[in-house]
Design a protein around this motif. Sequence first.
Motif, PDB file in Angstrom:
ATOM      1  N   THR A  57       0.798  -1.187  -0.116  1.00 28.44           N
ATOM      2  CA  THR A  57      -0.023   0.176   0.067  1.00 28.44           C
ATOM      3  C   THR A  57       0.795   1.419   0.018  1.00 28.44           C
ATOM      4  OG1 THR A  57      -0.117  -0.091   2.578  1.00 28.44           O
ATOM      5  CG2 THR A  57      -1.951  -1.030   1.124  1.00 28.44           C
ATOM      6  N   TYR A  58       0.329   2.228  -0.546  1.00 31.90           N
ATOM      7  CA  TYR A  58       1.204   3.312  -0.879  1.00 31.90           C
ATOM      8  C   TYR A  58       0.219   4.678  -0.361  1.00 31.90           C
ATOM      9  CZ  TYR A  58       4.157   0.631  -3.554  1.00 31.90           C
ATOM     10  OH  TYR A  58       4.875  -0.583  -4.138  1.00 31.90           O
ATOM     11  N   ASP A  60      -0.893   8.368  -1.509  1.00 32.25           N
ATOM     12  CA  ASP A  60      -1.180   8.880  -2.811  1.00 32.25           C
ATOM     13  C   ASP A  60       0.038   9.661  -3.368  1.00 32.25           C
ATOM     14  OD1 ASP A  60      -4.598   9.461  -2.216  1.00 32.25           O
ATOM     15  OD2 ASP A  60      -3.685   7.713  -2.574  1.00 32.25           O
ATOM     16  N   LYS A  63       2.305   7.186  -5.294  1.00 34.80           N
ATOM     17  CA  LYS A  63       1.884   6.144  -6.152  1.00 34.80           C
ATOM     18  C   LYS A  63       2.436   6.304  -7.489  1.00 34.80           C
ATOM     19  CE  LYS A  63      -2.368   4.795  -3.728  1.00 34.80           C
ATOM     20  NZ  LYS A  63      -3.845   5.130  -3.452  1.00 34.80           N
TER      21      LYS A  63
END
Length: 125
Positions: A57-58, A60, A63
Amino acid sequence: VQLQASGGGLVQSGGTLRLSCAASGNFFRVNDMSWYRQAPGKERELVAKMSSSNTPTYTDSVKGRFTISRDNRKNQVYLQMNNVRLEDTAVYYCKAEFYIPPANGLPNGRTWDAWGQGTQVTVSS
């Protein structure tokens, strides 16, 4: 346990950098491994997290530019930083969740977090 981060440095805007973090010590398993960063005057924020099942998961803002990966055999986590921006300048910290299963003296096992010492990333224009 200890987390040793490395790979920070000075990089030009648009350039690349790769951070590494190695876990060592007495534990049975490493669960989630994460990268955080803290810019001057700002709170520490989560950049990327890799679960023990290799689900990333990153945040925003990174990304499509940053990639987190891990080597479970070596208990290491990496952050590949591409197309860096001035706003990526910060101290980057790795964090890991460690686990020890139930045993004598630990009837419920133990889960705890540890942090690395931080590595400075400076992006120049």
